[in-house]
Design an enzyme around this catalytic site. Structure first.
Site, mmCIF file in Angstrom:
data_model
loop_
_atom_site.group_PDB
_atom_site.id
_atom_site.type_symbol
_atom_site.label_atom_id
_atom_site.label_comp_id
_atom_site.label_asym_id
_atom_site.label_seq_id
_atom_site.Cartn_x
_atom_site.Cartn_y
_atom_site.Cartn_z
ATOM 1 C CE LYS A 201 -1.904 2.860 2.605
ATOM 2 N NZ LYS A 201 -1.810 4.085 1.783
ATOM 3 N N GLY A 254 6.670 4.851 8.351
ATOM 4 C CA GLY A 254 5.826 6.037 8.436
ATOM 5 C C GLY A 254 6.039 6.745 9.753
ATOM 6 C CB SER A 255 4.087 9.364 11.386
ATOM 7 O OG SER A 255 2.838 8.718 11.423
ATOM 8 C CD GLU A 276 13.051 0.568 9.606
ATOM 9 O OE1 GLU A 276 13.725 1.603 9.744
ATOM 10 O OE2 GLU A 276 13.434 -0.540 9.990
ATOM 11 C CB CYS A 310 13.042 8.966 8.190
ATOM 12 S SG CYS A 310 14.168 7.899 7.285
ATOM 13 C CD GLU A 407 9.789 12.772 11.359
ATOM 14 O OE1 GLU A 407 8.649 12.304 11.536
ATOM 15 O OE2 GLU A 407 10.701 12.124 10.826
HETATM 16 P P1 NAD Z 1 2.157 8.257 7.900
HETATM 17 O O1 NAD Z 1 2.421 7.480 9.134
HETATM 18 O O2 NAD Z 1 1.105 9.276 7.923
HETATM 19 O O3 NAD Z 1 1.800 7.289 6.695
HETATM 20 C C1 NAD Z 1 2.665 6.253 6.280
HETATM 21 C C2 NAD Z 1 1.846 5.205 5.561
HETATM 22 O O4 NAD Z 1 0.932 4.645 6.486
HETATM 23 C C3 NAD Z 1 0.987 5.742 4.412
HETATM 24 O O5 NAD Z 1 0.925 4.772 3.389
HETATM 25 C C4 NAD Z 1 -0.378 5.911 5.064
HETATM 26 O O6 NAD Z 1 -1.429 5.835 4.136
HETATM 27 C C5 NAD Z 1 -0.387 4.727 6.010
HETATM 28 N N1 NAD Z 1 -1.272 4.869 7.165
HETATM 29 C C6 NAD Z 1 -1.679 6.000 7.769
HETATM 30 N N2 NAD Z 1 -2.527 5.704 8.774
HETATM 31 C C7 NAD Z 1 -2.639 4.356 8.797
HETATM 32 C C8 NAD Z 1 -3.368 3.443 9.611
HETATM 33 N N3 NAD Z 1 -4.152 3.855 10.592
HETATM 34 N N4 NAD Z 1 -3.235 2.115 9.358
HETATM 35 C C9 NAD Z 1 -2.422 1.668 8.382
HETATM 36 N N5 NAD Z 1 -1.741 2.483 7.568
HETATM 37 C C10 NAD Z 1 -1.835 3.818 7.784
HETATM 38 O O7 NAD Z 1 3.570 8.851 7.487
HETATM 39 P P2 NAD Z 1 3.874 9.814 6.282
HETATM 40 O O8 NAD Z 1 3.442 11.177 6.666
HETATM 41 O O9 NAD Z 1 3.379 9.206 5.014
HETATM 42 O O10 NAD Z 1 5.461 9.720 6.206
HETATM 43 C C11 NAD Z 1 6.297 10.495 6.941
HETATM 44 C C12 NAD Z 1 6.805 9.744 8.149
HETATM 45 O O11 NAD Z 1 7.479 8.559 7.737
HETATM 46 C C13 NAD Z 1 7.811 10.545 8.924
HETATM 47 O O12 NAD Z 1 7.538 10.412 10.291
HETATM 48 C C14 NAD Z 1 9.125 9.869 8.585
HETATM 49 O O13 NAD Z 1 10.133 10.034 9.542
HETATM 50 C C15 NAD Z 1 8.713 8.455 8.454
HETATM 51 N N6 NAD Z 1 9.708 7.710 7.696
HETATM 52 C C16 NAD Z 1 10.514 6.845 8.368
HETATM 53 C C17 NAD Z 1 11.511 6.157 7.690
HETATM 54 C C18 NAD Z 1 12.416 5.194 8.391
HETATM 55 O O14 NAD Z 1 13.083 4.428 7.711
HETATM 56 N N7 NAD Z 1 12.474 5.187 9.699
HETATM 57 C C19 NAD Z 1 11.674 6.359 6.322
HETATM 58 C C20 NAD Z 1 10.830 7.269 5.678
HETATM 59 C C21 NAD Z 1 9.844 7.935 6.377
#
Ligand code: NAD
Length: 503
Positions: A201, A254-255, A276, A310, A407
């Site tokens: 996804k 993600g976050s 991650e 990130c 962040e």
């Molecule tokens: P996000 O958490 O909002 O979304 C990430 C993904 O999760 C998206 O595909 C989103 O649609 C999905 N998602 C959101 N809510 C969900 C839920 N309730 N259930 C399942 N899936 C859900 O993050 P973002 O804003 O897309 O990305 C930015 C974040 O990602 C930042 O915090 C960044 O630090 C982090 N990030 C971490 C790494 C790492 O390797 N540690 C790498 C890249 C980005």
């Protein structure tokens, strides 16, 4: 046919892809509409123009995709594929991606906003390198034979025990929007190497390279159902996958806020979970550092990709002897960057991914100003869709301010002077996050000492954001669970089965 963005003509294959209605879901090898028939639009963040309408998957589609992945998991085409053939398949995926490198790069830039040079020379090659690296692994996944001392062995018999390494099963891979193709490759490559099947996804802001990749995977010969792609919102398709009992493993990037929620989702079936998550990475610049290299390194570390990285070097701690040089140098480095559409070759830095993200970054700065932060440079929002954020350097930010603790995910550096090494290590570690850090020094012992003392999954000495498929990457503290890349990245997708035989 050629589609034009402003006065820039898109590549022919990208134009064709967009003209061919790219927005369907990939389930069991077929491109299909969402069960509800609904779509949502994906937007060029530089202009606010709609690029494509893509299917809005929900729970019913997640059910279908998981079921297709389960079927593929035990299908002879996949389950009986030899390790050598799996290896060749991964290499072929890399070859096909390489043939389409420029198309993938252009599409990534169009959808995400990042400068084309970043996509072309950094991110797409990095995604390809994931498949090349993990192509070496399928033939090297081995169990062990284990000598046992069991006393229950019947007379005249002996115990023979060994372990098998088996694919964990159906993987739901949920990825963010900041580096969509790399994040996708970091999950697909090791999962395929291990023999898993996948439901991917992509983030709702940036679905296009995943959909393009889906076509390339088919061209490379990935059997039907082995990789399925659901576009949709996190709270709908993403949550449905996280809750799904047919998913054996959830691989999430993600976050931290969403990651924490997914811990409870995974608990329902105790599915395997790797997270991650976010970061607020510190960079320590010692008085003996190669200062031009340090200033360039931390400036790139926070300004590249508009700080939507990130591991971005968001907190800079500069020794008081070099503090003013660092502030001035970073401000000059930021001011030099020309903002413009990612496809504009005269520009250095594209927009942030969306208006919402740009406003969020802007709010941080407004709040910081009220609380006493000094904006040395930047802090402004511009562009036709209000998505271009100027590289920003802040000083006078206290340790308790949100600017220092949270962040931001924008091109915003906070620079703070320090006098004492132990003191600065304490400040660097004073964070809920523990993703990455860097230290800049020509002194070997200081480099080792600080690398050992910093609470982070990756510590760089005299560099920042140096990442590769062979280098384990993961977060300490609230930056995550588990590691991607390298042998540890493969482990995420394997189970151990112990077989004990009396013979
Ligand atoms: P996000 O958490 O909002 O979304 C990430 C993904 O999760 C998206 O595909 C989103 O649609 C999905 N998602 C959101 N809510 C969900 C839920 N309730 N259930 C399942 N899936 C859900 O993050 P973002 O804003 O897309 O990305 C930015 C974040 O990602 C930042 O915090 C960044 O630090 C982090 N990030 C971490 C790494 C790492 O390797 N540690 C790498 C890249 C980005």
């Amino acid at each position: 046919m050629t589609i034009e963005i402003g006065n820039i003509a898109l590549r022919e294959r990208v134009s064709q892809f967009l003209a061919d209605d790219p927005g369907k879901l990939l389930i069991g090898g077929a491109w299909v509409e969402a069960s509800s028939g609904e779509r949502f639009s994906t937007i060029d963040p530089a202009t606010g123009a709609v690029i494509a309408h893509v299917a809005r998957a929900r729970e019913a589609d997640a059910d279908k995709a998981v079921s297709a992945a389960r079927t593929a998991l035990i299908s002879p085409a996949w389950a009986k594929m030899t390790p050598a053939a799996r290896s060749a398949l991964l290499w072929r995926i890399a070859d096909v991606m390489q043939e389409h490198l420029e198309d993938l790069a252009e599409l990534e830039t169009l959808d995400q906003g990042k400068n084309l040079r970043t996509s072309l020379f950094g991110e797409v090659p990095a995604a390809i390198s994931q498949f090349r690296y993990y192509a070496g692994w399928p033939t090297k996944i081995t169990g062990e034979t284990i000598p046992t001392s069991l006393s229950r062995t019947p007379p005249g018999k002996e115990v023979f025990a060994y372990t098998r390494r088996e694919p964990v099963g159906v993987v739901a891979a949920v990825v963010p929007w900041n580096s969509p193709l790399i994040m996708t490759a970091m999950k697909l490559a090791p999962a395929l190497a291990a023999g898993c099947t996948i439901v991917l996804k992509p983030a709702e802001n940036t679905p296009l390279t995943a959909l393009y990749l889906g076509r390339l995977l088919q061209e490379a010969g990935v059997p039907d159902g082995v990789v399925n792609i659901l576009t949709g919102y996190g709270t709908e398709a993403g949550q449905a996958l996280a809750d799904h009992r047919g998913v054996d493993k959830l691989a999430f990037t993600g976050s931290t806020a969403v990651g924490k929620r997914l811990v409870s989702s995974a608990a329902g079936s105790l599915k395997r979970l790797t997270l991650e998550l976010g970061g607020k990475s510190p960079s320590i610049i010692m008085p003996d550092a190669d200062l031009p290299a340090a200033i360039e390194g931390v400036s790139r570390g926070i300004f590249d990709n508009g700080g939507q990285v990130c591991v971005a070097s968001a907190r800079i701690y500069a020794h008081r002897d070099v503090y003013q040089d660092v502030v001035d140098g970073m401000a000059a480095a930021g001011d030099k960057l020309r903002l413009g559409h990612g496809l504009d070759s005269a520009a250095d830095l594209g927009p942030l991914v969306s208006r919402a993200q740009a406003e969020r970054v802007s709010d941080f700065i407004s709040e910081g100003r009220v609380e006493g932060a000094t904006v040395v440079t930047g802090g402004t929002l511009s562009g036709p869709a209000d998505t271009f954020f100027s590289p920003t350097v802040l000083t006078d930010v206290r340790a308790d301010m949100r600017l220092m603790r949270e962040e931001i995910f924008g091109p915003v550096a906070v620079v703070t002077p320090f006098d004492d090494l132990d003191e600065v290590v304490g400040w660097a570690n004073d964070s809920d996050y523990g993703l990455a850090a860097s230290v800049w020094t020509e002194g070997l012992s200081n480099g080792h000492r600080v690398a050992s003392a910093l609470e982070a999954g990756t510590v760089w000495v005299n560099c920042h954001s140096f990442l590769g498929p062979e280098l384990p990457k993961g977060g300490h503290k609230e930056s995550g669970w588990g590691y991607e890349n390298g042998a540890q990245g493969l482990e995420n997708y394997l189970e151990t089965k112990t077989v004990v035989m009396v013979i």
